[in-house]
Design a protein around this motif. Structure first.
Motif, mmCIF file in Angstrom:
data_model
loop_
_atom_site.group_PDB
_atom_site.id
_atom_site.type_symbol
_atom_site.label_atom_id
_atom_site.label_comp_id
_atom_site.label_asym_id
_atom_site.label_seq_id
_atom_site.Cartn_x
_atom_site.Cartn_y
_atom_site.Cartn_z
ATOM 1 N N LEU A 1 -12.138 6.776 0.196
ATOM 2 C CA LEU A 1 -12.112 5.324 0.340
ATOM 3 C C LEU A 1 -13.181 4.654 -0.513
ATOM 4 O O LEU A 1 -14.278 5.199 -0.715
ATOM 5 C CB LEU A 1 -12.288 4.940 1.802
ATOM 6 N N TYR B 1 4.090 4.764 -3.512
ATOM 7 C CA TYR B 1 2.742 4.184 -3.501
ATOM 8 C C TYR B 1 2.491 3.418 -4.797
ATOM 9 O O TYR B 1 2.974 3.819 -5.860
ATOM 10 C CB TYR B 1 1.683 5.286 -3.398
ATOM 11 N N SER C 1 -2.804 1.995 -7.307
ATOM 12 C CA SER C 1 -4.138 1.758 -6.757
ATOM 13 C C SER C 1 -4.516 2.731 -5.643
ATOM 14 O O SER C 1 -5.708 2.959 -5.394
ATOM 15 C CB SER C 1 -4.253 0.321 -6.256
ATOM 16 N N VAL C 2 -3.532 3.297 -4.972
ATOM 17 C CA VAL C 2 -3.827 4.211 -3.861
ATOM 18 C C VAL C 2 -3.190 5.585 -4.035
ATOM 19 O O VAL C 2 -3.461 6.490 -3.242
ATOM 20 C CB VAL C 2 -3.387 3.619 -2.511
ATOM 21 N N LYS C 3 -2.384 5.754 -5.049
ATOM 22 C CA LYS C 3 -1.676 7.020 -5.244
ATOM 23 C C LYS C 3 -2.677 8.152 -5.397
ATOM 24 O O LYS C 3 -3.650 8.057 -6.150
ATOM 25 C CB LYS C 3 -0.779 6.942 -6.476
ATOM 26 N N MET D 1 -5.980 7.852 4.807
ATOM 27 C CA MET D 1 -6.694 7.300 3.661
ATOM 28 C C MET D 1 -7.908 8.173 3.375
ATOM 29 O O MET D 1 -8.724 8.416 4.266
ATOM 30 C CB MET D 1 -7.127 5.859 3.949
ATOM 31 N N TYR E 1 -5.320 -4.162 7.432
ATOM 32 C CA TYR E 1 -4.147 -3.369 7.113
ATOM 33 C C TYR E 1 -3.038 -3.678 8.122
ATOM 34 O O TYR E 1 -3.278 -3.676 9.336
ATOM 35 C CB TYR E 1 -4.497 -1.884 7.133
ATOM 36 N N VAL F 1 0.819 -1.215 0.000
ATOM 37 C CA VAL F 1 0.000 0.000 0.000
ATOM 38 C C VAL F 1 0.854 1.266 0.000
ATOM 39 O O VAL F 1 0.543 2.231 -0.705
ATOM 40 C CB VAL F 1 -0.961 0.005 1.206
ATOM 41 N N ASP G 1 -11.186 -1.057 -0.917
ATOM 42 C CA ASP G 1 -10.122 -0.819 0.056
ATOM 43 C C ASP G 1 -10.334 -1.634 1.331
ATOM 44 O O ASP G 1 -9.470 -1.635 2.218
ATOM 45 C CB ASP G 1 -10.040 0.663 0.422
ATOM 46 N N ARG H 1 -4.686 9.114 -3.090
ATOM 47 C CA ARG H 1 -5.734 8.952 -2.072
ATOM 48 C C ARG H 1 -5.145 8.663 -0.697
ATOM 49 O O ARG H 1 -5.712 9.073 0.322
ATOM 50 C CB ARG H 1 -6.677 7.810 -2.464
ATOM 51 N N PHE H 2 -4.044 7.957 -0.652
ATOM 52 C CA PHE H 2 -3.412 7.590 0.611
ATOM 53 C C PHE H 2 -2.118 8.375 0.794
ATOM 54 O O PHE H 2 -1.400 8.632 -0.176
ATOM 55 C CB PHE H 2 -3.089 6.101 0.640
#
Length: 125
Positions: free
Chosen positions: A85, A59, A62-64, A82, A93, A48, A89, A66-67
């Motif tokens: 969402l 990152y 998939s999460v770049k 995060m 974790y 992640v 997701d 946003r996280f």
């Protein structure tokens, strides 16, 4: 030896935000790369985010955007903020710590040396 304890998981609606925290023991925290992985039901553990001693970050797509991962070397903590969402997701974790992770392949769980027990994040649609 590094011990990791995650907190901050929970239930959130799609589009919402959640912040995970990981507290680490050990006097050499700043030397370690710190990362977050997740495991959704029936899937393998997925990379992640990661941050290194100089606070650089990495990152997957998939999460770049946003996280956001951040670390506080004075407090021996690493957080994962995060946002936006999505139901996909949803996962447990895990916080991770490792040395030489870039040389070993940061996205592979086998490149990390220590793991927390995990915290559940559930995103409802």
């Amino acid at each position: 030896q590094v011990q990791l304890v995650e907190s901050g998981g929970g239930l959130v609606q799609a589009g919402g935000s959640l912040r995970l925290s990981c507290a680490a023991s050990g006097r050499t925290f700043s030397s370690y790369a710190m990362g977050w992985f997740r495991r959704a039901p029936g899937k393998e553990r997925e990379f992640v985010a990661a941050t290194w001693s100089d606070s650089s970050t990495y990152y997957p797509n998939s999460v770049k955007g946003r996280f956001t991962i951040s670390r506080d070397n004075a407090k021996n903590t690493v957080d994962l903020q995060m946002t936006s969402l999505k139901p996909e997701d949803t996962a447990v974790y895990y916080c991770a710590a490792g040395l030489n992770t870039q040389a070993r392949g940061v996205s592979s769980p086998r490149s990390w040396d220590y793991w927390g027990q995990g915290t559940q994040v559930t995103v409802s649609s």
